[in-house]
Design a protein around this motif. Structure first.
Motif, mmCIF file in Angstrom:
data_model
loop_
_atom_site.group_PDB
_atom_site.id
_atom_site.type_symbol
_atom_site.label_atom_id
_atom_site.label_comp_id
_atom_site.label_asym_id
_atom_site.label_seq_id
_atom_site.Cartn_x
_atom_site.Cartn_y
_atom_site.Cartn_z
ATOM 1 N N TYR A 32 37.015 31.729 41.185
ATOM 2 C CA TYR A 32 38.345 31.138 41.281
ATOM 3 C C TYR A 32 38.245 29.617 41.432
ATOM 4 C CZ TYR A 32 40.731 35.658 41.999
ATOM 5 O OH TYR A 32 41.256 36.920 41.847
ATOM 6 N N ALA A 158 32.880 35.204 34.825
ATOM 7 C CA ALA A 158 33.973 35.796 34.050
ATOM 8 C C ALA A 158 35.007 36.413 34.985
ATOM 9 C CB ALA A 158 33.421 36.850 33.098
ATOM 10 N N PRO A 160 38.726 38.721 34.893
ATOM 11 C CA PRO A 160 39.626 39.495 34.025
ATOM 12 C C PRO A 160 40.856 38.661 33.646
ATOM 13 C CG PRO A 160 38.907 40.817 35.907
ATOM 14 C CD PRO A 160 38.436 39.426 36.164
ATOM 15 N N ASP A 161 41.418 38.964 32.485
ATOM 16 C CA ASP A 161 42.545 38.183 31.986
ATOM 17 C C ASP A 161 43.735 38.212 32.952
ATOM 18 O OD1 ASP A 161 41.160 37.438 29.766
ATOM 19 O OD2 ASP A 161 41.999 39.009 28.477
ATOM 20 N N ASP A 162 44.005 39.382 33.556
ATOM 21 C CA ASP A 162 45.161 39.460 34.446
ATOM 22 C C ASP A 162 44.974 38.573 35.678
ATOM 23 O OD1 ASP A 162 43.079 41.095 35.332
ATOM 24 O OD2 ASP A 162 44.450 42.428 36.412
ATOM 25 N N GLN A 163 43.729 38.477 36.182
ATOM 26 C CA GLN A 163 43.474 37.616 37.332
ATOM 27 C C GLN A 163 43.571 36.137 36.956
ATOM 28 O OE1 GLN A 163 39.858 38.624 39.380
ATOM 29 N NE2 GLN A 163 40.412 40.791 39.565
ATOM 30 N N ARG A 164 43.070 35.772 35.789
ATOM 31 C CA ARG A 164 43.190 34.389 35.334
ATOM 32 C C ARG A 164 44.661 33.995 35.187
ATOM 33 N NH1 ARG A 164 38.852 31.827 32.737
ATOM 34 N NH2 ARG A 164 40.377 30.725 31.430
ATOM 35 N N GLN A 165 45.460 34.886 34.572
ATOM 36 C CA GLN A 165 46.874 34.593 34.400
ATOM 37 C C GLN A 165 47.579 34.468 35.742
ATOM 38 O OE1 GLN A 165 48.312 37.729 31.880
ATOM 39 N NE2 GLN A 165 47.145 37.029 30.086
ATOM 40 N N ARG A 166 47.200 35.312 36.693
ATOM 41 C CA ARG A 166 47.805 35.265 38.025
ATOM 42 C C ARG A 166 47.505 33.944 38.718
ATOM 43 N NH1 ARG A 166 45.335 38.067 42.669
ATOM 44 N NH2 ARG A 166 46.825 38.044 44.409
#
Length: 459
Positions: A32, A158, A160-166
Motif C-alpha cells: 500500500y 502486486a 488485487p484490482d479491487d484493493q488498488r481501486q479502493r
C-alpha cells in the motif's frame, strides 16, 4: 506546495497501513505504501517543476537577482518535507509513535540551532531559507533511517484490482476533502473582508482564527495523531468488531477536551483579545468567545470523521464538507445585503424556499450586526469607517453610525426580515420569488447606505 503535492496520500497511507497491520500482513502494508508513494512522488515532482517554471517566469522582485537560489532552496524543502510527511504517515499507520515523534523533534532542534546561528552571524532571508531547508532534510533522513531499521519502508508488490481501486478512491476523496477544508477555513470570509474592510481587518481576523485553532490543536495534538491509526488497526484486526469501545472512549475524551476549550475560551477570550489587539478591539471579544465555544462543542466531529474514513465512507465526509462550504458562503454573503441579493438572483424561478431562507438570513444578519453595535452607540461613541475614494477631490467612501443612524439601520434590517417572513407565505407559487427577494435585498442595502452614508456625494 506541500499541501497540494501530498493531496491526500499521507492520510490514506496512515489508514491503509494501519488496517493491513491490524490484519497481521506487513507485506500488504508495505505494498500500500509503495503504491501511494509512487503517486505522491510523481505529483510532488510535477508540482515542483511547475513552480520552478512559474517562479522563473514571474521572477519575484525580492529574488530577481538570485532566482535560481530561491527556486533551488524551495524545491529542496518541498521534495524532502513532502517525502517526510509521507513516511511519517507510514510510521503512524504502523503505530510506531516513537519514530513519528523523533523526526519532527529533531527537525525542530536543527532548525532552531540553524536559525539562531543565522540570526547571530548573517540574518538574511536566503540564510533563513537555507536553515529551513536543512531542517527539512534532517527530518526526512531521520524518518527514512528509522523506517529502514524497523523494516517498514515501502516495497512494491502486486495488489488485487479491487484493493488498488479502493485505495485510489479513498485517496482522491481525501484530497477533495482537504481542498474543501482549505476553502472552508476563512477563505470566503477573507474574500468578503477584502471588499468591505481594510488590510488590518483581514490581519486581525486571521489572528483570531489562528488563536482558536491553536487552542484546539494544543489540547488534541496527541489524540489527532493516534485516533485514525488506532481505529483502522482495529478494523483490520477484527473487521470492525473491536471499534465500538475505541469510538466510545474517543467520544468521551473529545467531549471532555471540547468542553474544556469552550469553557476556558468563554472566560479567557476577553483578556486574550485585549492582550493581543489592545483596548480598541474590545468589541471583538464576543465573536472570539463564540468561535472558541463553537470549536470546543464541535470537536467531537473528529471522531465521527475518523470512523467514516475507516468505513470507506469518505464520500459522506466530502458531501458534509461541501454543504459546510455552501452554508459558509451563504452566511458570508448574508453579511453584505447586495451580495445576498446577487446570490438570490442566481437561483431558479421555482427555488422559492431557498430564496426565502437566504433573504431572511441576510436581513437577520444585518439586524444582528446593528444590535452588536448598540453598546458603543449607547455609550455615545460615533462609529466611523472610510477609505479614500477620489483623493484628488478630497472624497472618501465613508459610513457613520450615531444614535439616530443606529435606530434607522435597526428599522431597515428588522422590517426587511419581517417582509421576508410575510412574503414567504404571501407569494403565489407562480410568482418569481427569487427576483422579488433580490430586489428587496437591493432595496435593503440601498436604505442602509442611505442612513449610514457619511457625505452627500455617497448619499
Amino acid at each position: 506546495l506541500l499541501f497540494f503535492g501530498n493531496h491526500g496520500t499521507t492520510l490514506t497511507t496512515i489508514r491503509f497501513t494501519a488496517e493491513a497491520s491490524g490484519e497481521g500482513d506487513p507485506a500488504k502494508a508495505r505494498a500500500y505504501a509503495s503504491l501511494l508513494g509512487r503517486v505522491q512522488a510523481v505529483s510532488v515532482l510535477l508540482l515542483t517543476v511547475g513552480f520552478a517554471a512559474l517562479a522563473w517566469w514571474i521572477r519575484p522582485e525580492y529574488w530577481r537577482d538570485s532566482i535560481w537560489v530561491f527556486i533551488g532552496l524551495v524545491a529542496l524543502a518541498v521534495l524532502t518535507k513532502s517525502r517526510y510527511s509521507f513516511l511519517h504517515g507510514i510510521a503512524l499507520g504502523a503505530q510506531r509513535y516513537g519514530y513519528a515523534a523523533a523526526a519532527p523533534v529533531t527537525s525542530a532542534v536543527v532548525y532552531l540551532v540553524a536559525a539562531l546561528a543565522v540570526r547571530e552571524q548573517a540574518p538574511t532571508t536566503t540564510n533563513f531559507l537555507i536553515a529551513y531547508g536543512l531542517s527539512c532534510v534532517a527530518s526526512y533522513v531521520l524518518i527514512a533511517v528509522l523506517l529502514r531499521r524497523g523494516d517498514l519502508q515501502p516495497r512494491a508488490a502486486a495488489l488485487p484490482d479491487d484493493q488498488r481501486q479502493r485505495v485510489m478512491k479513498n485517496m482522491w476523496l481525501t484530497a477533495a476533502l482537504a481542498i474543501l477544508a482549505v476553502a472552508t477555513t476563512r477563505t470566503i470570509e477573507t474574500f468578503v473582508l477584502s471588499g468591505v474592510g481594510s488590510a488590518a481587518d483581514i490581519g486581525f481576523f486571521a489572528i483570531s482564527v489562528t488563536i482558536t485553532k491553536g487552542a484546539v490543536d494544543i489540547l488534541t495534538a496527541g489524540l489527532q495523531s493516534t485516533l485514525l491509526p488506532v481505529m483502522a488497526h482495529a478494523k483490520g484486526r477484527s473487521e470492525g468488531r473491536d471499534m465500538s469501545p475505541i469510538v466510545n472512549t474517543a467520544v468521551r475524551y473529545y467531549w471532555f477536551i471540547g468542553l474544556l476549550v469552550a469553557g476556558a475560551g468563554a472566560f479567557a477570550a476577553r483578556p486574550l483579545v485585549l492582550l493581543v489587539y489592545g483596548q480598541p478591539y474590545e468589541p471583538a471579544v464576543l465573536p472570539v468567545q463564540l468561535a472558541l465555544v463553537g470549536a470546543g462543542l464541535s470537536l467531537v466531529s473528529a471522531v465521527i470523521g475518523a470512523f467514516l474514513t475507516t468505513q470507506d465512507r469518505q464520500d459522506d465526509r466530502v458531501r458534509a464538507a461541501a454543504w459546510t462550504l455552501l452554508i459558509n458562503a451563504v452566511l458570508a454573503a448574508a453579511l453584505v445585503p447586495w451580495l445576498g441579493a446577487a446570490l438570490v438572483a442566481g437561483l431558479r424561478r421555482d427555488a422559492r424556499r431557498a430564496a426565502a431562507w437566504i433573504a431572511g438570513a441576510t436581513a437577520l444578519a444585518a439586524t444582528a450586526l446593528v444590535l452588536a453595535a448598540a453598546p458603543e452607540v449607547f455609550a455615545g461613541t460615533v462609529l466611523r469607517w472610510s477609505v479614500p475614494w477620489v483623493p484628488s477631490l478630497g472624497l472618501s467612501l465613508g459610513f457613520r453610525m450615531d444614535g439616530l443612524a443606529w435606530m434607522f439601520a435597526l428599522l431597515v434590517g428588522a422590517i426587511g426580515a419581517l417582509v421576508v417572513l410575510y412574503a414567504a407565505w404571501y407569494l403565489d407559487a407562480r410568482d418569481p420569488a427569487p427576483r422579488f427577494y433580490a430586489f428587496l435585498l437591493l432595496f435593503t442595502g440601498a436604505m442602509l447606505g442611505l442612513v449610514l452614508a457619511d457625505n452627500l456625494v455617497l448619499l
